[in-house]
Design a protein around this motif. Sequence first.
Motif, PDB file in Angstrom:
ATOM      1  N   GLU A  86      -0.477   4.585  -1.996  1.00 37.36           N
ATOM      2  CA  GLU A  86      -1.660   5.180  -1.373  1.00 37.36           C
ATOM      3  C   GLU A  86      -1.296   5.901  -0.077  1.00 37.36           C
ATOM      4  OE1 GLU A  86      -1.264   2.107  -2.426  1.00 37.36           O
ATOM      5  OE2 GLU A  86      -3.093   1.265  -3.303  1.00 37.36           O
ATOM      6  N   LYS A  90       0.824  -1.211   0.000  1.00 39.51           N
ATOM      7  CA  LYS A  90       0.000   0.000   0.000  1.00 39.51           C
ATOM      8  C   LYS A  90       0.862   1.266   0.000  1.00 39.51           C
ATOM      9  CE  LYS A  90      -3.944  -2.309   0.814  1.00 39.51           C
ATOM     10  NZ  LYS A  90      -5.138  -2.265  -0.079  1.00 39.51           N
ATOM     11  N   LYS A  98      -6.909   5.985   6.463  1.00 42.19           N
ATOM     12  CA  LYS A  98      -7.394   6.596   5.233  1.00 42.19           C
ATOM     13  C   LYS A  98      -7.100   5.726   4.008  1.00 42.19           C
ATOM     14  CE  LYS A  98      -6.827  11.353   6.969  1.00 42.19           C
ATOM     15  NZ  LYS A  98      -8.226  11.792   6.826  1.00 42.19           N
ATOM     16  N   VAL A  99      -6.316   4.661   4.216  1.00 40.06           N
ATOM     17  CA  VAL A  99      -5.979   3.743   3.126  1.00 40.06           C
ATOM     18  C   VAL A  99      -6.666   2.412   3.401  1.00 40.06           C
ATOM     19  CG1 VAL A  99      -4.136   2.519   1.915  1.00 40.06           C
ATOM     20  CG2 VAL A  99      -3.750   4.849   2.768  1.00 40.06           C
ATOM     21  N   LYS A 100      -7.536   2.018   2.544  1.00 42.09           N
ATOM     22  CA  LYS A 100      -8.311   0.801   2.744  1.00 42.09           C
ATOM     23  C   LYS A 100      -7.392  -0.418   2.929  1.00 42.09           C
ATOM     24  CE  LYS A 100     -12.016  -1.984   0.706  1.00 42.09           C
ATOM     25  NZ  LYS A 100     -12.941  -2.129  -0.458  1.00 42.09           N
ATOM     26  N   GLY A 101      -7.600  -1.113   4.037  1.00 42.90           N
ATOM     27  CA  GLY A 101      -6.882  -2.355   4.294  1.00 42.90           C
ATOM     28  C   GLY A 101      -5.493  -2.217   4.869  1.00 42.90           C
TER      29      GLY A 101
END
Length: 257
Positions: A160, A157, A189-192
Amino acid sequence: MSEKNRDGKRTARERLAVEREKQKAGDKRRRTLIVGASVVCVLGLAAVIGVIAAHAGKDKGSSAGPVVAPSGAQGKDSLAIPVGKDGARPTLTVWEDFRCPACRAFETVYRPTLHQLTDAGKLRVDYHLVRLIDGNLGGAGSLRAANAAACAQDAGKFREYHDVLYDNQPQESVDTLGDNDTLIRLAGKVKGLDTPAFRTCVKDGTHLTWVNKSHRAMGAAGYNSTPTVLLGGKNIMEDRTMSPARLKRLVETAGQG
């Protein structure tokens, strides 16, 4: 040709001229934004040389420990975090500091273009994370934010979270990013991304020594400001005609070559 047609063509030319002037003014504003902010970060590195020894050992990241590179790191000593498709060419090399206002200015102007080019497989970006501002102003925001970004890389991630850190960059003199709880909150704020593994990586400082090694590599390479952005070995930040559109043309031309 009728008077009406001549007036219509004259009006079209005038509109085109106005649009060209607007484009020139926009490019000038973007260059001024980046160049103006860069001065602060250049001064930061000058101060680092004088005070880094005084800060050594004052926070967890300055202590000696194993160098743990994040997953997928590449390049010499695995100090680069790559963004883009495997085999994409050319490569843009970016040395950056998450506390540096000039780095945020670069992101503000160039991020859409970089995303477009990397998503299309036309460019790879190698990010090198450094802690330049910490040495100048004290604190550990540069270091700990870079560690958290490396932890995000472990989770797949990085891009992101990288963007979230710049979108939430505090004033340069405020060490908000030195707080692990803040870095974990931003991960939400970052999915996952906000997982037990990420939290442990951030709190344990898994990649702090790796960040310090990257910081030393920047000085050894002879670079003295952030952002330093290299395309084909040339620092595009020194080109006063550079713009997102020009960078896109250079990347596409290099890719064809």
